[in-house]
Design a protein around this motif. Structure first.
Motif, PDB file in Angstrom:
ATOM      1  N   ALA A  63       5.330  14.623  -3.989  1.00  0.00           N
ATOM      2  CA  ALA A  63       5.499  15.695  -4.978  1.00  0.00           C
ATOM      3  C   ALA A  63       4.793  15.378  -6.297  1.00  0.00           C
ATOM      4  CB  ALA A  63       6.981  15.943  -5.230  1.00  0.00           C
ATOM      5  N   GLY A  64       4.159  14.203  -6.390  1.00  0.00           N
ATOM      6  CA  GLY A  64       3.440  13.814  -7.596  1.00  0.00           C
ATOM      7  C   GLY A  64       4.272  13.048  -8.609  1.00  0.00           C
ATOM      8  N   ARG A  65       5.506  12.686  -8.282  1.00  0.00           N
ATOM      9  CA  ARG A  65       6.340  11.873  -9.181  1.00  0.00           C
ATOM     10  C   ARG A  65       5.909  10.420  -9.072  1.00  0.00           C
ATOM     11  NH1 ARG A  65      11.185  15.241  -6.924  1.00  0.00           N
ATOM     12  NH2 ARG A  65      10.182  14.407  -5.082  1.00  0.00           N
ATOM     13  N   SER A  66       5.802   9.759 -10.225  1.00  0.00           N
ATOM     14  CA  SER A  66       5.355   8.362 -10.243  1.00  0.00           C
ATOM     15  C   SER A  66       6.400   7.474 -10.899  1.00  0.00           C
ATOM     16  CB  SER A  66       4.037   8.230 -11.002  1.00  0.00           C
ATOM     17  OG  SER A  66       3.018   8.914 -10.322  1.00  0.00           O
ATOM     18  N   PHE A  67       6.564   6.288 -10.339  1.00  0.00           N
ATOM     19  CA  PHE A  67       7.448   5.262 -10.863  1.00  0.00           C
ATOM     20  C   PHE A  67       6.749   3.918 -10.712  1.00  0.00           C
ATOM     21  CE2 PHE A  67      10.348   8.619  -9.747  1.00  0.00           C
ATOM     22  CZ  PHE A  67      11.345   8.565 -10.699  1.00  0.00           C
ATOM     23  N   VAL A  68       7.235   2.934 -11.451  1.00  0.00           N
ATOM     24  CA  VAL A  68       6.820   1.550 -11.255  1.00  0.00           C
ATOM     25  C   VAL A  68       7.974   0.864 -10.535  1.00  0.00           C
ATOM     26  CG1 VAL A  68       6.237  -0.632 -12.383  1.00  0.00           C
ATOM     27  CG2 VAL A  68       5.314   1.523 -13.260  1.00  0.00           C
ATOM     28  N   PHE A  69       7.652   0.113  -9.491  1.00  0.00           N
ATOM     29  CA  PHE A  69       8.654  -0.554  -8.671  1.00  0.00           C
ATOM     30  C   PHE A  69       8.487  -2.063  -8.720  1.00  0.00           C
ATOM     31  CE2 PHE A  69       8.126   3.617  -6.766  1.00  0.00           C
ATOM     32  CZ  PHE A  69       9.436   4.009  -6.522  1.00  0.00           C
ATOM     33  N   ASP A  70       9.618  -2.768  -8.770  1.00  0.00           N
ATOM     34  CA  ASP A  70       9.656  -4.210  -8.525  1.00  0.00           C
ATOM     35  C   ASP A  70      10.304  -4.376  -7.163  1.00  0.00           C
ATOM     36  OD1 ASP A  70       8.676  -4.659 -11.054  1.00  0.00           O
ATOM     37  OD2 ASP A  70      10.555  -5.398 -11.887  1.00  0.00           O
ATOM     38  N   VAL A  71       9.603  -4.999  -6.225  1.00  0.00           N
ATOM     39  CA  VAL A  71      10.135  -5.192  -4.877  1.00  0.00           C
ATOM     40  C   VAL A  71      10.091  -6.676  -4.530  1.00  0.00           C
ATOM     41  CG1 VAL A  71       9.423  -2.889  -4.138  1.00  0.00           C
ATOM     42  CG2 VAL A  71       7.914  -4.818  -3.701  1.00  0.00           C
TER      43      VAL A  71
ATOM     44  N   TRP B 167       6.515  -8.072  -5.766  1.00  0.00           N
ATOM     45  CA  TRP B 167       5.403  -7.312  -6.305  1.00  0.00           C
ATOM     46  C   TRP B 167       5.910  -6.284  -7.311  1.00  0.00           C
ATOM     47  CZ3 TRP B 167       0.443  -8.380  -4.964  1.00  0.00           C
ATOM     48  CH2 TRP B 167       0.223  -9.124  -3.811  1.00  0.00           C
ATOM     49  N   ARG B 168       5.089  -5.968  -8.288  1.00  0.00           N
ATOM     50  CA  ARG B 168       5.305  -4.832  -9.197  1.00  0.00           C
ATOM     51  C   ARG B 168       4.098  -3.923  -9.030  1.00  0.00           C
ATOM     52  NH1 ARG B 168       6.762  -6.400 -14.938  1.00  0.00           N
ATOM     53  NH2 ARG B 168       8.835  -6.398 -13.988  1.00  0.00           N
ATOM     54  N   PHE B 169       4.388  -2.639  -8.828  1.00  0.00           N
ATOM     55  CA  PHE B 169       3.285  -1.681  -8.672  1.00  0.00           C
ATOM     56  C   PHE B 169       3.743  -0.274  -9.007  1.00  0.00           C
ATOM     57  CE2 PHE B 169       5.251  -2.511  -4.533  1.00  0.00           C
ATOM     58  CZ  PHE B 169       5.706  -1.239  -4.185  1.00  0.00           C
ATOM     59  N   PRO B 170       2.796   0.555  -9.483  1.00  0.00           N
ATOM     60  CA  PRO B 170       3.091   1.977  -9.638  1.00  0.00           C
ATOM     61  C   PRO B 170       2.882   2.667  -8.290  1.00  0.00           C
ATOM     62  CG  PRO B 170       0.907   1.515 -10.493  1.00  0.00           C
ATOM     63  CD  PRO B 170       1.496   0.202 -10.037  1.00  0.00           C
ATOM     64  N   ALA B 171       3.724   3.647  -8.007  1.00  0.00           N
ATOM     65  CA  ALA B 171       3.583   4.407  -6.770  1.00  0.00           C
ATOM     66  C   ALA B 171       3.921   5.867  -7.048  1.00  0.00           C
ATOM     67  CB  ALA B 171       4.489   3.840  -5.685  1.00  0.00           C
ATOM     68  N   THR B 172       3.329   6.739  -6.272  1.00  0.00           N
ATOM     69  CA  THR B 172       3.489   8.186  -6.430  1.00  0.00           C
ATOM     70  C   THR B 172       3.970   8.774  -5.122  1.00  0.00           C
ATOM     71  OG1 THR B 172       1.685   8.162  -8.043  1.00  0.00           O
ATOM     72  CG2 THR B 172       2.290  10.302  -7.119  1.00  0.00           C
ATOM     73  N   ASP B 173       4.954   9.694  -5.217  1.00  0.00           N
ATOM     74  CA  ASP B 173       5.445  10.337  -4.000  1.00  0.00           C
ATOM     75  C   ASP B 173       4.622  11.585  -3.691  1.00  0.00           C
ATOM     76  OD1 ASP B 173       6.431  12.400  -5.625  1.00  0.00           O
ATOM     77  OD2 ASP B 173       8.529  11.967  -5.213  1.00  0.00           O
TER      78      ASP B 173
ATOM     79  N   ARG C 161       8.355   9.164   0.804  1.00  0.00           N
ATOM     80  CA  ARG C 161       7.185   8.306   1.015  1.00  0.00           C
ATOM     81  C   ARG C 161       6.491   8.097  -0.329  1.00  0.00           C
ATOM     82  NH1 ARG C 161       5.510   8.463   6.587  1.00  0.00           N
ATOM     83  NH2 ARG C 161       6.778   9.990   7.675  1.00  0.00           N
ATOM     84  N   TRP C 162       6.127   6.857  -0.595  1.00  0.00           N
ATOM     85  CA  TRP C 162       5.466   6.490  -1.846  1.00  0.00           C
ATOM     86  C   TRP C 162       4.153   5.787  -1.513  1.00  0.00           C
ATOM     87  CZ3 TRP C 162       7.764   7.767  -6.482  1.00  0.00           C
ATOM     88  CH2 TRP C 162       9.087   8.185  -6.403  1.00  0.00           C
ATOM     89  N   LYS C 163       3.106   6.143  -2.234  1.00  0.00           N
ATOM     90  CA  LYS C 163       1.806   5.502  -2.062  1.00  0.00           C
ATOM     91  C   LYS C 163       1.494   4.709  -3.331  1.00  0.00           C
ATOM     92  CE  LYS C 163      -3.021   6.332  -1.041  1.00  0.00           C
ATOM     93  NZ  LYS C 163      -4.070   7.337  -0.839  1.00  0.00           N
ATOM     94  N   VAL C 164       1.140   3.435  -3.163  1.00  0.00           N
ATOM     95  CA  VAL C 164       0.781   2.595  -4.309  1.00  0.00           C
ATOM     96  C   VAL C 164      -0.439   3.215  -4.981  1.00  0.00           C
ATOM     97  CG1 VAL C 164       0.025   0.310  -5.029  1.00  0.00           C
ATOM     98  CG2 VAL C 164       1.773   0.546  -3.248  1.00  0.00           C
TER      99      VAL C 164
ATOM    100  N   ALA D 263       0.821  -1.207   0.000  1.00  0.00           N
ATOM    101  CA  ALA D 263       0.000   0.000   0.000  1.00  0.00           C
ATOM    102  C   ALA D 263       0.859   1.263   0.000  1.00  0.00           C
ATOM    103  CB  ALA D 263      -0.926   0.011   1.213  1.00  0.00           C
ATOM    104  N   ARG D 264       2.018   1.211   0.684  1.00  0.00           N
ATOM    105  CA  ARG D 264       2.909   2.370   0.733  1.00  0.00           C
ATOM    106  C   ARG D 264       4.297   1.897   1.146  1.00  0.00           C
ATOM    107  NH1 ARG D 264      -0.978   2.410   4.098  1.00  0.00           N
ATOM    108  NH2 ARG D 264      -0.646   1.990   6.282  1.00  0.00           N
ATOM    109  N   MET D 265       5.284   2.773   0.919  1.00  0.00           N
ATOM    110  CA  MET D 265       6.653   2.420   1.284  1.00  0.00           C
ATOM    111  C   MET D 265       7.499   3.670   1.401  1.00  0.00           C
ATOM    112  SD  MET D 265       8.338   0.969  -2.198  1.00  0.00           S
ATOM    113  CE  MET D 265       8.629   2.036  -3.597  1.00  0.00           C
ATOM    114  N   MET D 266       8.669   3.496   1.992  1.00  0.00           N
ATOM    115  CA  MET D 266       9.713   4.514   2.004  1.00  0.00           C
ATOM    116  C   MET D 266      10.801   4.045   1.051  1.00  0.00           C
ATOM    117  SD  MET D 266       9.093   7.113   4.023  1.00  0.00           S
ATOM    118  CE  MET D 266      10.708   7.839   4.226  1.00  0.00           C
ATOM    119  N   PHE D 267      11.250   4.942   0.161  1.00  0.00           N
ATOM    120  CA  PHE D 267      12.324   4.617  -0.764  1.00  0.00           C
ATOM    121  C   PHE D 267      13.028   5.901  -1.150  1.00  0.00           C
ATOM    122  CE2 PHE D 267      13.781   4.050  -5.215  1.00  0.00           C
ATOM    123  CZ  PHE D 267      14.760   3.108  -4.977  1.00  0.00           C
ATOM    124  N   ALA D 268      14.343   5.873  -1.131  1.00  0.00           N
ATOM    125  CA  ALA D 268      15.173   7.024  -1.500  1.00  0.00           C
ATOM    126  C   ALA D 268      14.801   8.264  -0.679  1.00  0.00           C
ATOM    127  CB  ALA D 268      15.070   7.307  -2.997  1.00  0.00           C
ATOM    128  N   GLY D 269      14.466   8.027   0.589  1.00  0.00           N
ATOM    129  CA  GLY D 269      14.146   9.130   1.487  1.00  0.00           C
ATOM    130  C   GLY D 269      12.790   9.772   1.254  1.00  0.00           C
TER     131      GLY D 269
END
Length: 73
Positions: A51-59, A43-49, A15-18, A7-13
């Motif tokens: 500031a509105g930046r979005s990435f797809v993550f494989d975790v 899991w693979r999911f898109p997440a947005t920080d 906060r990201w929301k799925v 649902a959410r994570m911390m990455f590269a300092g």
């Protein structure tokens, strides 16, 4: 995790929301050496920080917790 789904994570300092439905990744797609009785799930999911930046993550879950294997912009 909410009900065992990201649902959410911390990455590269940050906060990201799925932001869409996560896809479960099975061990067959990972390029990692594993023992005979271990499998690597993730899991693979898109997440947005914030500031509105979005990435797809494989975790994946490894020793010590969850890890980002790759991110795509």
């Amino acid at each position: 995790m909410v009900d065992d789904i990201p649902a959410r994570m911390m990455f590269a300092g940050r906060r990201w929301k799925v932001s869409d439905t996560p896809t479960r990744l099975r061990s067959s797609i990972w390029n990692a050496p594993l023992g005979p009785h271990r499998k690597l799930d993730g899991w693979r999911f898109p997440a947005t920080d914030e500031a509105g930046r979005s990435f797809v993550f494989d975790v994946f879950r490894g020793e010590g917790g969850w890890h980002v294997h790759h991110s795509y912009d």
